[in-house]
Design an enzyme around this catalytic site. Structure first.
Site, PDB file in Angstrom:
ATOM      1  N   ASP A  39      -9.796  -5.332  -4.374  1.00  0.00           N
ATOM      2  CA  ASP A  39      -9.311  -4.402  -3.294  1.00  0.00           C
ATOM      3  C   ASP A  39     -10.188  -2.704  -3.463  1.00  0.00           C
ATOM      4  O   ASP A  39     -10.413  -2.239  -4.738  1.00  0.00           O
ATOM      5  CB  ASP A  39      -7.827  -3.714  -3.909  1.00  0.00           C
ATOM      6  N   HIS A  83      -7.574  -5.699   0.023  1.00  0.00           N
ATOM      7  CA  HIS A  83      -6.135  -5.053   0.039  1.00  0.00           C
ATOM      8  C   HIS A  83      -5.195  -5.548   0.791  1.00  0.00           C
ATOM      9  O   HIS A  83      -4.061  -5.065   1.341  1.00  0.00           O
ATOM     10  CB  HIS A  83      -6.668  -3.490   0.868  1.00  0.00           C
ATOM     11  N   SER A 114       0.999  -1.175  -0.018  1.00  0.00           N
ATOM     12  CA  SER A 114       0.115  -0.087   0.130  1.00  0.00           C
ATOM     13  C   SER A 114       1.093   1.165   0.189  1.00  0.00           C
ATOM     14  O   SER A 114       1.592   1.372  -0.952  1.00  0.00           O
ATOM     15  CB  SER A 114      -0.881  -0.083   1.199  1.00  0.00           C
TER      16      SER A 114
END
Length: 260
Positions: A213, A241, A98
């Site tokens: 996601d 995610h 991320s």
């Protein structure tokens, strides 16, 4: 083994170094608003297979110092570089999730991939920034009711069902950060991007991205794949995610296969 590395005067970064004698090294960079603990289900498995796994907490998060400033991509990449130099790492795999993926990308561009032989991007915040309205909402919620914001993030993080205790563990991880650093990182995600960095990445790159996601859409992973020359994209069909948790066995296998 846990210890601290001073990355600038008065600021120390926490480092968890598991199996320092391992044959190959993986340096994990966590996502927002978490800590190195998010990779527990990699640390459980990979060191026992002979890998050295290093997890760091960004400044402002986890066990690291929490200064009031230094939350832009350049400074965060500088912190990674300071850790790499202090530990004398070479020929290692850099794995970022991320926002940690964006920091890893900036590190590769800013330091010409110093010491890195392979790169792994996990649902990376790339190539563009977070939409202004969304970012501002997270910032406002962080500064007004951070626990509520963290519960909301947990709800959108996963595609698969997770148990209440696991959700609580995730929530507590987010609470370990400072409120000001949590907001400051979201400001960086709103105001900066890593688009121009991607063409500077020359090492083999594995892009892992959950197709469900809701935080960084799968299309962003596809775009990142097109912009990094020597890269491969592996879709995770049953993940949001957090493929490192939701499809942990497949994730670990992909990592081992890529690193060798």
């Amino acid at each position: 083994m846990g210890y601290f590395v001073e990355v600038e005067q008065g600021v120390k970064i926490y480092v968890e170094d598991i199996n320092p004698a391992g044959k190959k090294t993986i340096l994990f960079i966590h996502g927002w608003p978490l800590s190195h603990k998010q990779f527990e289900y990699q640390f459980n498995v990979l060191p026992a297979m002979g890998y050295r796994c290093i997890g760091i907490d960004w400044r402002g998060f986890g066990n690291s110092d929490k200064p009031i400033s230094g939350y832009n991509f350049d400074r965060l990449a500088d912190d990674v570089y300071a850790v790499v130099r202090a530990l004398q790492l070479n020929d290692f795999t850099l794995a970022g999730h991320s926002t940690g993926g964006a920091i890893s990308i900036r590190y590769m561009a800013r330091y010409q991939g110093y010491g890195v032989s392979k790169l792994v991007l996990i649902d990376a915040a790339s190539p563009s920034s977070v939409e202004e309205g969304v970012a501002n909402m997270f910032i406002a919620e962080t500064l007004n009711d951070r626990p509520k914001m963290l519960r909301g993030v947990t709800d959108i993080f996963f595609f698969q069902y997770i148990s209440v205790p696991l959700a609580d563990w995730f929530f507590q991880m987010g609470l370990e950060a400072a409120g000001w650093s949590t907001a400051a990182i979201m400001m960086t995600l709103r105001d900066e991007n890593v688009y121009s960095d991607l063409g500077k990445i020359l090492v083999p790159t594995l892009i892992i991205h959950g197709i469900h996601d809701k935080v960084v859409p799968f299309s962003k992973g596809q775009e990142t794949n097109k912009l990094i020359k020597n890269s491969q994209l592996v879709p995770f069909q049953y993940s949001g995610h957090a493929p490192f948790l939701e499809e942990r066995d497949k994730f670990n296998q992909q990592l081992i296969q890529f690193i060798g």
